[in-house]
Each structure stands twice: as C-alpha cells, then as structure tokens.
Design a protein around this motif. Sequence first.
Motif, mmCIF file in Angstrom:
data_model
loop_
_atom_site.group_PDB
_atom_site.id
_atom_site.type_symbol
_atom_site.label_atom_id
_atom_site.label_comp_id
_atom_site.label_asym_id
_atom_site.label_seq_id
_atom_site.Cartn_x
_atom_site.Cartn_y
_atom_site.Cartn_z
ATOM 1 N N ALA A 103 11.627 -26.607 49.053
ATOM 2 C CA ALA A 103 11.586 -27.844 50.067
ATOM 3 C C ALA A 103 11.050 -27.476 51.504
ATOM 4 O O ALA A 103 10.245 -27.980 52.052
ATOM 5 N N VAL A 104 11.665 -26.410 51.938
ATOM 6 C CA VAL A 104 11.607 -26.036 53.394
ATOM 7 C C VAL A 104 9.890 -25.441 53.387
ATOM 8 O O VAL A 104 9.326 -25.788 54.559
ATOM 9 N N LEU A 105 9.531 -24.619 52.512
ATOM 10 C CA LEU A 105 8.161 -24.139 52.571
ATOM 11 C C LEU A 105 7.082 -25.578 52.755
ATOM 12 O O LEU A 105 6.198 -25.382 53.250
ATOM 13 N N TYR A 106 7.514 -26.342 51.785
ATOM 14 C CA TYR A 106 6.810 -27.788 51.763
ATOM 15 C C TYR A 106 6.743 -28.064 53.000
ATOM 16 O O TYR A 106 5.722 -28.769 53.528
ATOM 17 N N LEU A 107 7.807 -28.365 53.828
ATOM 18 C CA LEU A 107 7.938 -29.010 54.895
ATOM 19 C C LEU A 107 7.109 -28.194 55.966
ATOM 20 O O LEU A 107 6.458 -29.119 56.865
ATOM 21 N N GLY A 108 7.147 -26.851 55.980
ATOM 22 C CA GLY A 108 6.382 -26.123 57.161
ATOM 23 C C GLY A 108 5.272 -26.458 56.874
ATOM 24 O O GLY A 108 4.307 -26.565 57.723
ATOM 25 N N ASP A 109 4.422 -26.515 55.454
ATOM 26 C CA ASP A 109 3.200 -26.933 54.935
ATOM 27 C C ASP A 109 2.844 -28.128 55.594
ATOM 28 O O ASP A 109 1.657 -28.547 56.416
ATOM 29 N N PHE A 110 3.601 -29.220 55.372
ATOM 30 C CA PHE A 110 3.223 -30.717 55.956
ATOM 31 C C PHE A 110 3.318 -30.757 57.281
ATOM 32 O O PHE A 110 2.412 -31.312 57.840
ATOM 33 N N LEU A 111 4.448 -30.082 58.252
ATOM 34 C CA LEU A 111 4.268 -30.099 59.829
ATOM 35 C C LEU A 111 3.099 -29.376 60.289
ATOM 36 O O LEU A 111 2.680 -29.767 61.406
ATOM 37 N N SER A 112 2.609 -28.217 59.649
ATOM 38 C CA SER A 112 1.372 -27.646 60.097
ATOM 39 C C SER A 112 0.347 -28.712 60.099
ATOM 40 O O SER A 112 -0.419 -28.413 60.991
ATOM 41 N N GLU A 113 -0.109 -29.462 59.144
ATOM 42 C CA GLU A 113 -1.089 -30.385 59.311
ATOM 43 C C GLU A 113 -0.721 -31.702 60.116
ATOM 44 O O GLU A 113 -1.624 -31.947 60.964
ATOM 45 N N ALA A 114 0.599 -31.911 60.181
ATOM 46 C CA ALA A 114 0.735 -33.043 61.113
ATOM 47 C C ALA A 114 0.533 -32.734 62.406
ATOM 48 O O ALA A 114 0.168 -33.524 63.326
ATOM 49 N N TYR A 115 0.999 -31.624 62.946
ATOM 50 C CA TYR A 115 1.007 -31.103 64.309
ATOM 51 C C TYR A 115 -0.526 -30.297 64.629
ATOM 52 O O TYR A 115 -0.838 -29.577 65.465
ATOM 53 N N GLY A 116 -1.302 -30.000 63.494
ATOM 54 C CA GLY A 116 -2.361 -29.351 63.814
ATOM 55 C C GLY A 116 -2.305 -27.883 64.056
ATOM 56 O O GLY A 116 -2.989 -27.503 64.979
#
Length: 608
Positions: A528-541
């Motif tokens: 879940a944390v790895l998914y969180l990091g991937d999601f935030l990478s797109e959200a914050y460019g």
Amino acid sequence: MRLHAALLALPATLLASLVLAVPSPAAYLEHQQPLSASTNPQRSRWRTLSDRVIVSIWGSSSHGKYVGDRASRTDRLAPSHTLARYGGDMVLRFNVSTAEEAKGLAEAADTLLLDVWEFSRDWVDIRLSKDIVAPLLGLLPQSLQRSHTPLLRERDLAQAIYDTYPPPRSIAPQTTPNPPSHLRDRPFSAALQQGDGESNLFFANYQPLSVIEPWLRLLASLFTTHVQPVTIGVSAQGRDISGLRVGVHPTNADKPNPPKRKTILITGGLHAREWISTSTVNYIAYNLITSYGRIPSVTRLLEAFDFVFIPTLNPDGYVYTWTTDRLWRKNRQQTTLRFCQGIDLDRAFSFQWDGDVTTDGNPCSESFAGESPFEAVEAGVLADWAKNETESNNVEFVGFLDLHSYSQVIQYPYSYSCDDVPPGLENLEELAMGLSKAIRVAHGHSYEVMPACEGNTAASSTKNVGVTNQQRGIWPRMEAAGGSALDWFYREMRVRYAYQIKLRDRGTYGFLLPREEIVPTGKEILDAVLYLGDFLSEAYGVDGVGAVEMSRDGEETDGGEDDGEQVESFAGKPAHDDLEDDWVVADEEAEMLRVEDVQWELRRPRRR
C-alpha cells in the motif's frame, strides 16, 4: 465534572475505600519474567473491588470463577500477573441493527466503564469481566440481550494475551511453537540482511521498546547515505519519542531557495496496546531502507520523497503494556484522579476537540481527551515537531498514514463529523480505493474504505456523502470522535492525503494478533505504501517513480507489447497507451497467487 450515576449512588465511605485500595503507579513496575506454572491467577485489587461494586448494584452473573488452564500455558517474557489480571475477562461481539440498540449499548458501556475494543456499522466488540455480563445485559434493549456472541472466552483471552509476548531467549529454540522454517535456529545479531524483512529475526516476535530503540539507531548507523535518526520530543514520563527519516537529500547548494522536501509521515503506537501498528511501521521502514540501491523503483522513490517513520508515538503506554497491562490504551500521564491515569492521544489534538462533551471529563474513560486540547504531552510534541518541520526545516508533508488496529479499514477525514465534507474528497477516496486494491490483489485481504466519521459510529445505513447524519442513518457514537490526529494533520497541516489504517484482523484476535501475522501484515501495508508513493509522484509531478506492477511469474515486467495481458489500472480505469504514468497491474487472476509467488515493482510502462 460529572461522574457516572452508578458511582454517585455509592456511599462516600465506599468510594474512599476504593481510592485507598488502588496501588500507586510505582507498584505496577514489575520486572518481566517467565510465568511459573504454579502461579495462582487472581484478579487485581482494583478490578476485584470495582466488579464487586457493580455486581452489588446490578446483580451477580457469576457462574464460577476462572481458575486457569495451567496445561495450556507456555513460558513467555510476560508480566507474572498476566493471568491474574485477565483470567476472568472475555470479549463479546454485539450485533447492532438499530439506532436504539446503538444508543443503549453506548450508554451501558459508558456507565459500566467497559473497554470497547472496536466497532463497525454492524457490530461492537467489548471486553468485560464474566461477572459483569448480566449487569450489562440488564441495561440493554431486549433485542440486544440475545444478539451477542463470544469472540474470546476467558481461557482464550488470557492465552491470546500471553502468546503475544515473546519467549525468553534462553528457551526460545525449544518452546517457540512452529516458527517459520527460515527463522529456526537463527541467532539474533546486529547484522541486517538486505531483504524483505522476512528473514530477519526482529520480525519473528513483537519487540519491547528496549529493543526497538537500539534497532532504530543501528539502522541509522548502517545506512548513513539515506537514513537519519529522528527524535521528535519527550513523553510525559521522560522517554524519547524516536523515529527515522529515510530519503536521499539533494544538495541544492546552487539554489538560494531550494524547493520544499516532500515528506510522507507514517506513525504507529498512538494507542499503546496496538502492537501490530508499531511492528508494521518498523517493517515498512526496514524494507525501504534495505531496498535502496538494490531495487531501482524504491531508489527512485527515496530520491523523490522523504519518509519519516515514528513507530511508537506513545512510548510510556507501550512500555506499560509490556510490564503491567497488555491491554492499556492511553498514555501514562497523571490525571485529576490518581487511579484513572492516561489520556487518549487520538482525541487530544486541537482540531474539533470535544473531550469535555463526549467523555464528560471523566479520566476513567478509555477515550478521555484531557481537560483541554493538547493536554496530552505526546500529542503536543508531535504537533509542535510537525509545525517546526514545515516552518524551519523546509519540509512539506504530502502524505500521512496513522496505523492502528483492528478491523481492516482505510479511513479518510473527517473523524469528528460526517456533516462536514472535506475538500478534495474525490482524491481522498480515489487513493484510498487504490490502497485497498493494492492490498487485495497481492494478498487477498479486503480493507474497507470509509470516512473516519463512520468508523466512529456503531452503524450506518447508507454511504451517501453530503447529507446529514439523520438522513444517512449515522447512529450514536461508541466513543469520542473529535481531536483526532487524522483530522488535525489534514486540516491544520494541510496534508492533502491523510489516512488512518486499521490493520488485521476483523476480531478473531483483535488487539492480540499472533506474532505469526507480523510479516504478512507488514507485507500488505508495504505494498500500500508503494502504491501511495506512486500515486503521489503523479499528483505532485515527481519524475522517476513509476507505476506499480505485478507479474504472475514473479519476474519483473516491462509493460511492453509482448506481455499479452489485459492490464487494468488500480484506479479502476482502462490503461491507455498514450499515458506514460498509468498505474497498472496484471489481470485479476493474480489475486489467486500466494504473496510469496509475486513480486511488486514500481516502474513506468513502456511507451508503445
């Protein structure tokens, strides 16, 4: 301050005798030692006296005292009085189906000062003495008097508590029942292997604070390139609140105004008895640390974000669960009543603090929020540290995960009320659903997604957002709801993605999750944390983090044309070839694989 009607009915002389009979906190500080087979389990003086008072008022339900099952005991590094304290206790699950039932159960639990373990839309778990069952049922609506089942009976509860403590090292190889094969006959050493944590003996048992703190320092000393020790402050009893900052800082020496360092905060142990939350924070930290430089996706993740891990936000309470009371919840701060210590740290933050209303200012309540916001020392320390990080240390908190147990739920703001819709609700829900699916696809465990306000009620008839509690069927709360860390970080610190995750299980063991579940729980939350990091990478460019991908054969997949797989994004939308940053996962058949047969990786799909 209002006292409960039951206590008001007692003669003053009896109340005085109860106060004098309670031992001082110093009397509880016993050394840990294996339990002798000859130990005679007797209940603590305070529990015995309080139960007698309740029984004298509402009547007795005694069907014989629990005398213990000595044959089932195993030597554990547990307080010698463990069975004496819990020998006659049990956990009941009440199935709640109406608002009247929810209100009646909440009022009865408050009147009898019962320990409400957990609750959902449909059920409420309560720990109580066997002798108090009849008085409790007498206060409930008739429909609830037969609508309950035992989750942990007396012997089961006492044994489950005892089994969460590790065996003494001197006898561990002979008495530890069925340890994982890769951990058998493995000495505990300071050497840390780079792996998934499953091969490290540290995660074979729950660990006391005296082991966790040097372990954190060891990690910081061995991985100096990307790990820094952190101490956010000092607890009410003077213990350091320790953690780790994990990430690779660019020098930015040539920039007069470097950008803020985007940081994800992951915390555990806010409630002392929730040991699995502390172990899971440690597991995630260990795996990210040891994967840096070895797994490219994790390396890119730690170059893009900082992670701050604080495994034990309530060190005083955590130590107390190891030395005295395994099921202690609050911190160990002194209150106005000597025999009712502690403040609930997750009700002590300033945003929508309402402790004087919801707990009647009663220090004996498990949800006691203090006399004012941030009266709880550890809550104030965390808030001050977080503010200082953003104001003085160039930090921007972009994610917050507060780990708890139990019931397998992912909750997003707000906790205090369902009438107030948080800004960015759709984004919160989207990421929460992605976190849940990342766990389910890899591990087969279902984590329900809901606003935290619903998690604080006994039941809800609908999930519609934006209508009143009455319209939505939000029923009476089982405990206080304001002043949560989740709401404070989301609203006051403006953390766009803030969640409280309640870990395994759904009530079979509750707070007493067996140590064999430490690694499996850690694995699913790590994904879940790895998914969180991937999601935030797109959200914050942020560049270079990539997509979460899982292959059925355990090999890395590159997302190329030859895969021949129908791919679906975690967000539930079709994956498009022209979108470089889609988050993709192999088809749903992968859900049937064991976690050992799959490998998660953060990477970008190849452009076609």
